[in-house]
Design a protein around this motif. Structure first.
Motif, PDB file in Angstrom:
ATOM      1  N   PHE A   6       0.829  -1.198   0.000  1.00 19.08           N
ATOM      2  CA  PHE A   6       0.000   0.000   0.000  1.00 19.08           C
ATOM      3  C   PHE A   6       0.865   1.251   0.000  1.00 19.08           C
ATOM      4  O   PHE A   6       2.005   1.238   0.422  1.00 19.08           O
ATOM      5  CB  PHE A   6      -0.976   0.013   1.180  1.00 19.08           C
ATOM      6  CG  PHE A   6      -0.377  -0.344   2.510  1.00 19.08           C
ATOM      7  CD1 PHE A   6       0.327   0.583   3.265  1.00 19.08           C
ATOM      8  CD2 PHE A   6      -0.529  -1.621   3.022  1.00 19.08           C
ATOM      9  CE1 PHE A   6       0.865   0.254   4.498  1.00 19.08           C
ATOM     10  CE2 PHE A   6       0.003  -1.966   4.254  1.00 19.08           C
ATOM     11  CZ  PHE A   6       0.706  -1.022   4.990  1.00 19.08           C
ATOM     12  N   GLN A  10      -2.540   5.305   1.726  1.00 22.39           N
ATOM     13  CA  GLN A  10      -3.362   4.138   2.048  1.00 22.39           C
ATOM     14  C   GLN A  10      -2.985   3.581   3.421  1.00 22.39           C
ATOM     15  O   GLN A  10      -3.849   3.172   4.186  1.00 22.39           O
ATOM     16  CB  GLN A  10      -3.198   3.057   0.983  1.00 22.39           C
ATOM     17  CG  GLN A  10      -3.819   3.428  -0.341  1.00 22.39           C
ATOM     18  CD  GLN A  10      -3.483   2.431  -1.431  1.00 22.39           C
ATOM     19  OE1 GLN A  10      -2.485   1.722  -1.371  1.00 22.39           O
ATOM     20  NE2 GLN A  10      -4.312   2.387  -2.462  1.00 22.39           N
ATOM     21  N   THR A  47     -11.065   6.114  -1.921  1.00 24.14           N
ATOM     22  CA  THR A  47      -9.943   5.458  -1.249  1.00 24.14           C
ATOM     23  C   THR A  47     -10.374   4.099  -0.706  1.00 24.14           C
ATOM     24  O   THR A  47      -9.647   3.109  -0.845  1.00 24.14           O
ATOM     25  CB  THR A  47      -9.384   6.351  -0.120  1.00 24.14           C
ATOM     26  OG1 THR A  47      -8.963   7.604  -0.690  1.00 24.14           O
ATOM     27  CG2 THR A  47      -8.207   5.691   0.568  1.00 24.14           C
ATOM     28  N   LEU A  51      -8.897   0.479  -1.630  1.00 22.99           N
ATOM     29  CA  LEU A  51      -8.383  -0.441  -0.612  1.00 22.99           C
ATOM     30  C   LEU A  51      -9.085  -1.803  -0.714  1.00 22.99           C
ATOM     31  O   LEU A  51      -8.448  -2.847  -0.547  1.00 22.99           O
ATOM     32  CB  LEU A  51      -8.580   0.143   0.792  1.00 22.99           C
ATOM     33  CG  LEU A  51      -7.741   1.363   1.145  1.00 22.99           C
ATOM     34  CD1 LEU A  51      -8.168   1.921   2.498  1.00 22.99           C
ATOM     35  CD2 LEU A  51      -6.255   1.020   1.145  1.00 22.99           C
TER      36      LEU A  51
END
Length: 80
Positions: A6, A10, A47, A51
């Protein structure tokens, strides 16, 4: 090596989700993430979608506060 999964941004989202869940006993709502990171609702949502798509979190469709981390807490950065 796992921290390469990530980006730094993140990682901050993941660390916040982890910390929030540990302290309050439930995952954060998108509004909680929005307030913490001082971003717009679409930014938070996108976001989280990213993810989830990359396998870092899991959510249940239509269920509020259903974010589940799929990464080990040891790989998370310090929350800033």
């Amino acid at each position: 090596m796992q921290s390469r999964l990530f980006t730094p941004k993140q990682g901050q989202y993941l660390a916040f989700i982890y910390a929030y869940t540990r302290v309050l006993g439930r995952p954060p709502a998108e509004a909680d993430l929005q307030r913490h990171f001082k971003v717009t609702p679409p930014t938070v949502h996108q976001t989280l979608v990213t993810l989830e798509r990359t396998g870092l979190i899991r959510r249940k469709a239509g269920v509020a506060r259903s974010i589940e981390l799929l990464v080990s807490p040891e790989t998370l950065p310090v929350l800033r």
